[in-house]
Design a protein around this motif. Structure first.
Motif, PDB file in Angstrom:
ATOM      1  N   VAL A 128       0.846  -1.190   0.000  1.00  0.00           N
ATOM      2  CA  VAL A 128       0.000   0.000   0.000  1.00  0.00           C
ATOM      3  C   VAL A 128       0.882   1.241   0.000  1.00  0.00           C
ATOM      4  CG1 VAL A 128      -0.188   0.037   2.526  1.00  0.00           C
ATOM      5  CG2 VAL A 128      -1.944   1.166   1.133  1.00  0.00           C
ATOM      6  N   CYS A 129       0.490   2.247  -0.732  1.00  0.00           N
ATOM      7  CA  CYS A 129       1.192   3.527  -0.716  1.00  0.00           C
ATOM      8  C   CYS A 129       0.707   4.324   0.479  1.00  0.00           C
ATOM      9  CB  CYS A 129       0.943   4.303  -2.004  1.00  0.00           C
ATOM     10  SG  CYS A 129       1.659   5.973  -1.972  1.00  0.00           S
ATOM     11  N   THR A 130       1.643   4.804   1.286  1.00  0.00           N
ATOM     12  CA  THR A 130       1.257   5.581   2.475  1.00  0.00           C
ATOM     13  C   THR A 130       0.795   6.987   2.095  1.00  0.00           C
ATOM     14  OG1 THR A 130       3.563   6.282   2.797  1.00  0.00           O
ATOM     15  CG2 THR A 130       2.836   4.291   3.954  1.00  0.00           C
ATOM     16  N   GLY A 131       0.958   7.344   0.814  1.00  0.00           N
ATOM     17  CA  GLY A 131       0.493   8.643   0.352  1.00  0.00           C
ATOM     18  C   GLY A 131      -0.878   8.565  -0.277  1.00  0.00           C
ATOM     19  N   CYS A 132      -0.954   7.988  -1.482  1.00  0.00           N
ATOM     20  CA  CYS A 132      -2.229   7.958  -2.214  1.00  0.00           C
ATOM     21  C   CYS A 132      -3.084   6.741  -1.892  1.00  0.00           C
ATOM     22  CB  CYS A 132      -1.963   8.038  -3.717  1.00  0.00           C
ATOM     23  SG  CYS A 132      -1.156   6.568  -4.428  1.00  0.00           S
ATOM     24  N   ARG A 133      -2.547   5.792  -1.081  1.00  0.00           N
ATOM     25  CA  ARG A 133      -3.262   4.595  -0.622  1.00  0.00           C
ATOM     26  C   ARG A 133      -3.491   3.567  -1.718  1.00  0.00           C
ATOM     27  NH1 ARG A 133      -1.868   4.582   4.075  1.00  0.00           N
ATOM     28  NH2 ARG A 133      -3.356   2.887   4.458  1.00  0.00           N
ATOM     29  N   ALA A 134      -2.852   3.720  -2.851  1.00  0.00           N
ATOM     30  CA  ALA A 134      -2.985   2.720  -3.924  1.00  0.00           C
ATOM     31  C   ALA A 134      -2.423   1.386  -3.457  1.00  0.00           C
ATOM     32  CB  ALA A 134      -2.248   3.199  -5.163  1.00  0.00           C
ATOM     33  N   ARG A 135      -3.088   0.295  -3.858  1.00  0.00           N
ATOM     34  CA  ARG A 135      -2.644  -1.063  -3.514  1.00  0.00           C
ATOM     35  C   ARG A 135      -2.162  -1.773  -4.766  1.00  0.00           C
ATOM     36  NH1 ARG A 135      -4.033  -4.104   1.250  1.00  0.00           N
ATOM     37  NH2 ARG A 135      -4.799  -2.698   2.856  1.00  0.00           N
ATOM     38  N   THR A 136      -1.065  -2.476  -4.623  1.00  0.00           N
ATOM     39  CA  THR A 136      -0.500  -3.238  -5.727  1.00  0.00           C
ATOM     40  C   THR A 136       0.003  -4.577  -5.201  1.00  0.00           C
ATOM     41  OG1 THR A 136       1.622  -2.115  -5.361  1.00  0.00           O
ATOM     42  CG2 THR A 136       0.190  -1.221  -7.083  1.00  0.00           C
ATOM     43  N   PRO A 137       0.158  -5.583  -6.071  1.00  0.00           N
ATOM     44  CA  PRO A 137       0.718  -6.860  -5.626  1.00  0.00           C
ATOM     45  C   PRO A 137       2.154  -6.677  -5.128  1.00  0.00           C
ATOM     46  CG  PRO A 137      -0.344  -7.076  -7.776  1.00  0.00           C
ATOM     47  CD  PRO A 137      -0.245  -5.614  -7.488  1.00  0.00           C
ATOM     48  N   THR A 138       2.496  -7.368  -4.067  1.00  0.00           N
ATOM     49  CA  THR A 138       3.836  -7.259  -3.498  1.00  0.00           C
ATOM     50  C   THR A 138       4.900  -7.651  -4.514  1.00  0.00           C
ATOM     51  OG1 THR A 138       2.951  -7.727  -1.313  1.00  0.00           O
ATOM     52  CG2 THR A 138       5.315  -8.004  -1.588  1.00  0.00           C
ATOM     53  N   SER A 139       4.571  -8.589  -5.383  1.00  0.00           N
ATOM     54  CA  SER A 139       5.545  -9.059  -6.370  1.00  0.00           C
ATOM     55  C   SER A 139       6.088  -7.913  -7.222  1.00  0.00           C
ATOM     56  CB  SER A 139       4.918 -10.127  -7.268  1.00  0.00           C
ATOM     57  OG  SER A 139       3.765  -9.617  -7.925  1.00  0.00           O
ATOM     58  N   GLU A 140       5.251  -6.907  -7.499  1.00  0.00           N
ATOM     59  CA  GLU A 140       5.706  -5.782  -8.317  1.00  0.00           C
ATOM     60  C   GLU A 140       6.796  -4.991  -7.601  1.00  0.00           C
ATOM     61  OE1 GLU A 140       2.437  -3.374  -9.553  1.00  0.00           O
ATOM     62  OE2 GLU A 140       1.357  -5.048 -10.504  1.00  0.00           O
ATOM     63  N   THR A 141       6.608  -4.749  -6.302  1.00  0.00           N
ATOM     64  CA  THR A 141       7.603  -4.002  -5.533  1.00  0.00           C
ATOM     65  C   THR A 141       8.882  -4.816  -5.372  1.00  0.00           C
ATOM     66  OG1 THR A 141       5.894  -2.781  -4.334  1.00  0.00           O
ATOM     67  CG2 THR A 141       8.070  -2.886  -3.311  1.00  0.00           C
ATOM     68  N   LEU A 142       8.745  -6.114  -5.080  1.00  0.00           N
ATOM     69  CA  LEU A 142       9.932  -6.942  -4.874  1.00  0.00           C
ATOM     70  C   LEU A 142      10.725  -7.129  -6.162  1.00  0.00           C
ATOM     71  CD1 LEU A 142       8.672  -9.663  -2.363  1.00  0.00           C
ATOM     72  CD2 LEU A 142       9.916  -7.537  -1.908  1.00  0.00           C
ATOM     73  N   THR A 143      10.058  -7.090  -7.299  1.00  0.00           N
ATOM     74  CA  THR A 143      10.770  -7.149  -8.576  1.00  0.00           C
ATOM     75  C   THR A 143      11.673  -5.928  -8.729  1.00  0.00           C
ATOM     76  OG1 THR A 143       9.037  -8.447  -9.649  1.00  0.00           O
ATOM     77  CG2 THR A 143      10.504  -7.182 -11.087  1.00  0.00           C
ATOM     78  N   ARG A 144      11.190  -4.784  -8.290  1.00  0.00           N
ATOM     79  CA  ARG A 144      11.995  -3.558  -8.346  1.00  0.00           C
ATOM     80  C   ARG A 144      13.161  -3.626  -7.368  1.00  0.00           C
ATOM     81  NH1 ARG A 144       7.703   1.098  -7.484  1.00  0.00           N
ATOM     82  NH2 ARG A 144       9.587   2.390  -7.703  1.00  0.00           N
ATOM     83  N   VAL A 145      12.919  -4.201  -6.187  1.00  0.00           N
ATOM     84  CA  VAL A 145      13.996  -4.357  -5.207  1.00  0.00           C
ATOM     85  C   VAL A 145      15.081  -5.274  -5.770  1.00  0.00           C
ATOM     86  CG1 VAL A 145      14.596  -5.221  -2.911  1.00  0.00           C
ATOM     87  CG2 VAL A 145      12.481  -3.927  -3.225  1.00  0.00           C
ATOM     88  N   ALA A 146      14.667  -6.378  -6.342  1.00  0.00           N
ATOM     89  CA  ALA A 146      15.627  -7.341  -6.897  1.00  0.00           C
ATOM     90  C   ALA A 146      16.425  -6.736  -8.045  1.00  0.00           C
ATOM     91  CB  ALA A 146      14.888  -8.591  -7.367  1.00  0.00           C
ATOM     92  N   ALA A 147      15.821  -5.767  -8.732  1.00  0.00           N
ATOM     93  CA  ALA A 147      16.490  -5.129  -9.868  1.00  0.00           C
ATOM     94  C   ALA A 147      17.436  -4.014  -9.431  1.00  0.00           C
ATOM     95  CB  ALA A 147      15.454  -4.589 -10.837  1.00  0.00           C
ATOM     96  N   GLY A 148      17.489  -3.746  -8.108  1.00  0.00           N
ATOM     97  CA  GLY A 148      18.459  -2.764  -7.628  1.00  0.00           C
ATOM     98  C   GLY A 148      17.874  -1.501  -7.030  1.00  0.00           C
TER      99      GLY A 148
END
Length: 255
Positions: A128-148
């Protein structure tokens, strides 16, 4: 208690609330937090990353948090005998509601209806975004983490992203907890499984149930603050004890 022998506290039970904690998932390979091999036992400093104020204030803390979940055992975990036992109890025709402190989603993977599982501390499967409250699958965020990208920002507004779980210092969702209290009050039996019952207000659901007339049974390796309220405390491994208990309750229902 024999395989299908039903103790006195299980007689005439039709409505069961089950409060589950980290202990029910350890046999699935998901470590608990406070046990001998718990996440915070092995790395006490990591608990700092689970504090809301520290998470929000420090990009390094957020980076450590995301790294922890990048390789989290829950992504590879499957439900174990304890999870499946509760689903079987539901299929036996009892009114079962699961109130879980866990964020791993393993209860729902047994096939039990999602509406019967109340995730009191949220879910690790959403961000969840602490600003706009948008929700997305965790996999999307972790893909970005894994990419650096160690501390990914919200792609919509640039706000801080947070796993959709309750961190220390955050309040539980009031509507969710109010629903949990109603379920506890309406139950005839509350099974507290794999929880230290040290985290409030969730642990207080035991008191809520007992005061409303329910019987409390605790299945946990270690003593809890609520043991004195219980009609029985079971110290056996959860994956052994819970299938036996639920089989007895289910047999009484269908017998």
């Amino acid at each position: 208690m024999n395989e299908v022998a039903l103790p006195e506290w299980g007689r005439d039970v039709r409505r069961v609330a089950v409060l589950t904690g980290a202990g029910i998932s350890t046999d699935s390979g998901v470590p608990d937090y406070r046990g001998p091999d718990g996440v915070w036992t092995r790395d006490p400093a990591l608990a700092d990353a689970f504090r809301y104020d520290r998470f929000m204030a420090d990009p390094e803390v957020r980076a450590r948090f995301w790294r922890t979940y990048l390789g989290h055992a829950a992504w590879r975990a499957e439900p174990n005998a304890g999870h499946h036992a509760l689903a079987e109890l539901d299929r036996a025709g009892l009114a079962v509601r699961i109130l879980t402190q866990n964020v791993d989603g393993l209860h729902q993977m047994t096939g039990i209806a999602p509406r019967k599982v109340l995730e009191l501390h949220g879910s690790m499967r959403s961000v969840v975004c602490t600003g706009c409250r948008a929700r997305t699958p965790t996999s999307e965020t972790l893909t970005r983490v894994a990419a650096g990208d160690p501390d990914p920002a919200c792609p919509a507004c640039g706000g801080i992203l947070k796993l959709a779980v309750v961190l220390f210092g955050q309040h539980l969702d009031q509507d969710t907890f109010a629903q949990a209290e109603k379920i506890a009050e309406a139950s005839q039996l509350l099974l507290a499984v794999g929880s230290s019952l040290q985290v409030e207000p969730v642990a207080s659901l035991c008191r809520v149930a007992v005061r409303a007339g329910a019987r409390l049974v605790i299945v946990n390796r270690d003593p809890t603050p609520y043991d004195a309220m219980a009609v029985e405390v079971v110290r056996e491994p959860i994956s052994t004890a819970l299938p036996r208990i639920t089989a007895a309750l289910g047999a009484a229902r269908t017998g």
